[in-house]
Design an enzyme around this catalytic site. Structure first.
Site, PDB file in Angstrom:
ATOM      1  N   HIS A 101      27.424  41.652  44.465  1.00 14.44           N
ATOM      2  CA  HIS A 101      26.858  40.320  44.765  1.00 14.44           C
ATOM      3  C   HIS A 101      25.852  40.472  45.796  1.00 14.44           C
ATOM      4  O   HIS A 101      25.576  42.137  46.604  1.00 14.44           O
ATOM      5  CB  HIS A 101      27.953  39.910  45.507  1.00 14.44           C
ATOM      6  N   GLU A 103      25.086  40.251  49.044  1.00 13.19           N
ATOM      7  CA  GLU A 103      25.710  40.786  49.848  1.00 13.19           C
ATOM      8  C   GLU A 103      26.087  42.690  49.963  1.00 13.19           C
ATOM      9  O   GLU A 103      25.897  42.405  50.478  1.00 13.19           O
ATOM     10  CB  GLU A 103      26.815  39.855  50.652  1.00 13.19           C
ATOM     11  N   CYS A 131      31.875  35.014  48.845  1.00 15.66           N
ATOM     12  CA  CYS A 131      33.371  35.022  48.672  1.00 15.66           C
ATOM     13  C   CYS A 131      34.030  35.684  49.879  1.00 15.66           C
ATOM     14  O   CYS A 131      33.974  36.681  50.468  1.00 15.66           O
ATOM     15  CB  CYS A 131      33.035  35.765  47.143  1.00 15.66           C
ATOM     16  N   CYS A 134      33.000  39.630  49.524  1.00 20.10           N
ATOM     17  CA  CYS A 134      31.943  39.853  50.562  1.00 20.10           C
ATOM     18  C   CYS A 134      32.027  39.883  52.132  1.00 20.10           C
ATOM     19  O   CYS A 134      31.454  40.236  52.829  1.00 20.10           O
ATOM     20  CB  CYS A 134      30.258  39.080  49.790  1.00 20.10           C
TER      21      CYS A 134
END
Length: 255
Positions: A101, A103, A131, A134
């Protein structure tokens, strides 16, 4: 343990102590403070920067999934001096790795590049509410603040869940570390929230990635980029950081 907790909740749900119990469990995450107009503008600038960076590498829906970088989601890291220093884009397809992701990539790559231990006093600006994966990494690396644009639905409130205190029902204390979490007040984020709500009410699949690859959303991100490039700074305190953000964007999008 689960049966015990459920039994306790049933008992309390049928008596006058329900509200008291709710307050004891949720109060740690319901405490908020007012932001100054200077900070609100600052958050808007950096959130628009995050949108602009995602738009600069937009992944169209007509491109086969196995040929895309990933989802149209990204984030920007801002240091303690309010300067943008790094950004990450979702790359789960190009890496064939579900952990990649934006992040995660921003944090790990920035720390590796700068040989840092954590991100104490940094702020992260994400185009989408993070999420739980992260949120955990953001929490563990001591990021001070997280500001997101569009709200997620199915995977929302990750930081709040880490902050819930379930000790009143025999559970656990809140996670030891705390990140300040805010949704940006910019118009783009509000538009995306509204469009996503409409999407969920009308689309049979209701897949977030599908929503984020539509032409309609692409147009919104383009609008965000234009708002960022033509931003009219109201507060003198933010003029330097806007110039730095503009320079960061231009350097990041040079072919």
């Amino acid at each position: 343990m689960k049966v015990f907790l459920f039994s306790i909740l049933l008992i309390f749900s049928s008596c006058h102590n329900t509200q008291k119990l709710k307050n004891e469990i949720l109060s740690p995450i319901m405490q908020t403070k007012e932001l100054s107009n200077i900070q609100i503008e600052r958050d808007e600038i950096f959130t628009l920067l995050a949108y602009a960076l995602v738009y600069s590498d937009w992944q169209d829906d007509d491109v086969p999934r196995n040929q895309r970088r990933g989802y149209n989601i990204g984030c920007v890291l801002v240091d303690k001096n309010d300067m943008p220093v790094y950004h990450g884009l979702n790359c789960i397809n190009s890496t064939d790795n579900a952990t990649q992701h934006g992040e995660v990539r921003a944090i790990t790559q920035y720390l590796e590049k700068n040989k840092g231990f954590n991100l104490k006093d940094f702020t992260m600006y994400s185009t989408l509410e993070p999420c739980i994966m992260c949120a955990g990494m953001i929490t563990m690396t001591a990021v001070k603040r997280l500001v997101y644009g569009q709200r997620d639905v199915d995977y929302s409130h990750a930081f709040e869940r880490l902050a819930i205190d379930t000790r009143p029902v025999g559970g656990f204390a809140p996670y030891p570390r705390r990140v300040e979490v805010w949704q940006s007040k910019d118009e783009i984020s509000l538009i995306l929230d509204d469009k996503y709500k409409q999407f969920l009410n009308s689309d049979p699949e209701k897949i977030l990635a599908k929503f984020l690859s539509t032409d309609e959303v692409k147009d919104v991100y383009e609008r965000a980029k234009n708002l960022f490039l033509n931003y009219k700074v109201k507060h003198e305190e933010n003029k330097t950081l806007y110039k730095s953000s503009l320079n960061y964007f231009e350097q990041s999008t040079i072919p």
